[in-house]
Design an enzyme around this catalytic site. Structure first.
Site, PDB file in Angstrom:
ATOM      1  N   CYS A   1       0.842  -1.192   0.000  1.00  0.00           N
ATOM      2  CA  CYS A   1       0.000   0.000   0.000  1.00  0.00           C
ATOM      3  C   CYS A   1       0.877   1.241   0.000  1.00  0.00           C
ATOM      4  O   CYS A   1       2.086   1.178   0.138  1.00  0.00           O
ATOM      5  CB  CYS A   1      -0.953   0.005   1.192  1.00  0.00           C
ATOM      6  N   CYS A   2       0.225   2.376  -0.134  1.00  0.00           N
ATOM      7  CA  CYS A   2       0.989   3.601  -0.361  1.00  0.00           C
ATOM      8  C   CYS A   2       0.744   4.636   0.727  1.00  0.00           C
ATOM      9  O   CYS A   2       0.798   5.836   0.495  1.00  0.00           O
ATOM     10  CB  CYS A   2       0.614   4.185  -1.731  1.00  0.00           C
ATOM     11  N   GLY A   3       0.462   4.211   1.920  1.00  0.00           N
ATOM     12  CA  GLY A   3       0.142   5.154   2.979  1.00  0.00           C
ATOM     13  C   GLY A   3       1.216   5.240   4.033  1.00  0.00           C
ATOM     14  O   GLY A   3       2.401   5.175   3.766  1.00  0.00           O
TER      15      GLY A   3
ATOM     16  N   ARG B   1       3.308   1.447  -5.955  1.00  0.00           N
ATOM     17  CA  ARG B   1       3.848   2.476  -6.842  1.00  0.00           C
ATOM     18  C   ARG B   1       5.313   2.743  -6.544  1.00  0.00           C
ATOM     19  O   ARG B   1       6.115   3.006  -7.451  1.00  0.00           O
ATOM     20  CB  ARG B   1       3.022   3.745  -6.729  1.00  0.00           C
TER      21      ARG B   1
END
Length: 268
Positions: free
Chosen positions: A106-108, A178
């Site tokens: 995830c990207c958090g 990403r």
């Protein structure tokens, strides 16, 4: 790798008041644990492709190595998901301030909780940028990226990052994370001694602060995205000398920082 990038899956789809069973295609993910000089350093959850590039790019992005030459040996053992890395040297501050981490796809906050500390010591303003591109070339490069994104077209479940010159794709990498897609690009460049000051990154997702920092670390002065930037990313772009172009779709785009590198054809 023998691990597939995607698999078939039975799903029950609801459309127009009816439910029917169909076969869909979904992306896979794979954990890779980096063993750095006999110590467990980090576990990356990623798409199972171009793992060596990912490891090299991640270590360089984290400031552990300065170049591919710093790596004495890198062995990936697919059966155990372990990337065994031995280096000729390692930046001392990393030994002092890093601890074992599990980095999700995830990207958090899972990544943001630690990367600013490292970035303060490893990222510098991008210099000697040797490229300008036209508005039309921006659209052409985005189209090339989208046409090459076969796994995304099949699944909708990956991010796509490509390294380009003004006219064509040099390398294309995908990943469920990403940040992983960009690390794979970085690793490819380091392995193959690719000059980045005259290159462009085209990206499928939003330009977050992390994405912007990675572009700067890779050494590219222009990043194009079909999505939006964040406010912090734009502040960093100003500080790090990066041109950011977002919402690049339907023959329109926004230039947010360093517009001097983007010109209207015939009016450079």
């Amino acid at each position: 790798m023998d691990q597939p990038m995607k698999r078939e899956c039975n799903v029950w789809r609801y459309v127009d008041g009816r439910i029917k069973k169909i076969t869909d295609i979904i992306v896979t993910e794979f954990p890779v644990t980096i063993i750095l000089n006999e110590k467990e350093f980090a576990t990356l959850v990623c798409s199972p492709e171009h793992i060596e590039e990912l490891v090299i790019g991640f270590l360089a992005s984290e400031g552990v190595i300065n170049s591919f030459k710093d790596i004495k040996e890198l062995t990936f053992i697919e059966a155990t998901g372990r990337a065994i890395v031995h280096t000729h040297k390692i930046n001392r501050w990393n030994e002092l301030f890093h601890s074992k981490r599990y980095i999700t796809s995830c990207c958090g906050k899972s990544r943001q909780s630690f990367y600013f500390y490292n970035d303060a010591r490893t990222v510098k303003p991008v210099e000697n940028i040797d490229i300008t591109i036209s508005i039309e070339q921006c659209f052409q490069l985005m189209q090339l990226m989208e046409e090459s994104s076969v796994v995304f077209q099949d699944t909708g479940g990956v991010h796509n990052a490509v390294l380009c010159n003004a006219n064509e794709i040099i390398v294309n990498r995908i990943d469920i994370g990403r940040h992983n897609a960009l690390d794979k690009i970085y690793g490819y460049c380091l392995q193959n001694l690719i000059t980045r000051s005259d290159k462009i990154i085209v990206f499928s997702g939003r330009i977050s602060s992390e994405v912007l920092l990675k572009a700067a670390k890779i050494g590219c002065g222009i990043i194009l995205s079909k999505s939006a930037p964040t406010e912090l990313a734009l502040r960093l772009a100003e500080e790090l000398n990066v041109t950011t172009v977002g919402f690049l779709r339907n023959k329109s785009l926004n230039i947010y920082t360093r517009p001097d590198r983007i010109y209207v054809h015939g009016a450079q």
